[in-house]
Enzyme design. Structure first.
Site, short mmCIF file in Angstrom:
data_model
loop_
_atom_site.label_atom_id
_atom_site.label_comp_id
_atom_site.label_asym_id
_atom_site.label_seq_id
_atom_site.Cartn_x
_atom_site.Cartn_y
_atom_site.Cartn_z
N TYR A 210 0.83 -1.22 0.00
CA TYR A 210 0.00 0.00 0.00
C TYR A 210 0.86 1.26 0.00
O TYR A 210 0.61 2.20 -0.76
CB TYR A 210 -0.91 -0.03 1.23
CG TYR A 210 -1.92 1.08 1.31
CD1 TYR A 210 -3.09 1.04 0.55
CD2 TYR A 210 -1.74 2.15 2.19
CE1 TYR A 210 -4.04 2.04 0.66
CE2 TYR A 210 -2.69 3.15 2.30
CZ TYR A 210 -3.83 3.10 1.53
OH TYR A 210 -4.78 4.10 1.63
N LYS B 158 0.91 4.06 -2.94
CA LYS B 158 0.55 5.46 -2.68
C LYS B 158 1.72 6.41 -2.98
O LYS B 158 1.51 7.54 -3.42
CB LYS B 158 0.10 5.60 -1.23
CG LYS B 158 -1.24 4.94 -0.93
CD LYS B 158 -2.35 5.47 -1.83
CE LYS B 158 -3.74 5.03 -1.39
NZ LYS B 158 -4.81 5.52 -2.29
#
Length: 253
Positions: free
Chosen positions: A154, A158
């Site tokens: 993640y 991002k």
């Protein structure tokens, strides 16, 4: 006049949380909004709820990691509304785990939704925006881009969205298209509730711990992020391009 009168927006991951709040924010100020989400049931429920508020909405069930679905959906939006002015790449998933436990599927799923999905949606939308000589693309990053235990996938995705944002800003600016990113801190959503479950604490305890580290003394709400998105989406933000705004109740980047 409302900021987004006569504007058409596409919001991915629109069935709940930040996506749903963004749909409401943009529609409240006059935009016609296409709500895209892979969760057909959740999308239907949110669409019917928001429709009662008198908004101009169009729901489409889309897996943003599938190019054919994205292209078909955006074609439908143009047929229905005639243009696309605003794209909010919000669709996201988590498959949290420590590195030594993370599977190929954990990694690929997160990369496909966040990065490939934003790539497909942006590439498709910009074709319309270039013809219009106008567009606003807002990517949803996260403070996790700075690193977060148990989120190697993640955090990488991002952080990648921030590089994607800055590159598109360089490429598309001359066509009247700005590309910016909003990076939320701790926001009370279904996703953060899932994180609490993963690490084995109650959501209430997670909120308390988070508040203790946030200078403004509270957690974020989806509406806080929607306000920041609306700022980048407005016509008056035409000289703001390639920026990452951390919305986290304090300094982060």
């Amino acid at each position: 006049m409302a900021r987004f009168s006569n504007r058409v927006a596409v919001v991915t991951g629109a069935s709940r949380g930040i996506g749903k709040a963004t749909v409401r924010r943009l529609a409240t100020e006059g935009a016609s909004v296409c709500m895209m989400d892979i969760d057909e049931r959740g999308l239907k429920e949110s669409y019917e709820e928001l429709l009662k508020e008198g908004f101009s909405l169009y729901p489409l069930t889309v897996d943003v990691s599938k190019r054919d679905q994205v292209e078909a959906a955006f074609e439908e939006v143009v047929k229905r509304f005639g243009r696309i002015d605003i794209l909010v790449n919000n669709a996201g998933v988590i498959r949290d785990n420590l590195l030594f436990k993370m599977t190929d599927n954990d990694w690929d799923t997160v990369m496909n939704v966040h990065l490939k999905g934003s790539f497909y949606c942006s590439q498709t939308a910009q074709k319309v925006m270039v013809q219009q000589n106008y567009g606003r693309i807002i990517n949803i990053s996260s403070t996790s881009a700075l690193g977060n235990r148990g989120q190697a996938n993640y955090a990488t995705a991002k952080a990648g969205l921030q590089g994607f944002t800055k590159t598109l800003a360089l490429e598309l600016g001359k066509y009247g298209i700005t590309v910016n990113a909003v990076a939320p801190g701790f926001v009370e959503t279904e996703m953060t509730k899932a994180t609490a479950e993963r690490i084995g604490i109650s959501f209430e305890d997670m909120v308390k711990r988070s508040v203790a580290a946030i200078p403004v003394g509270r957690t974020g709400k989806p509406e806080d992020i929607a306000h920041a998105i609306a700022f980048f989406a407005q016509e008056e933000s035409s000289f703001i391009n390639g920026q990452v705004l951390y919305v986290a109740g304090g300094p982060k980047a």
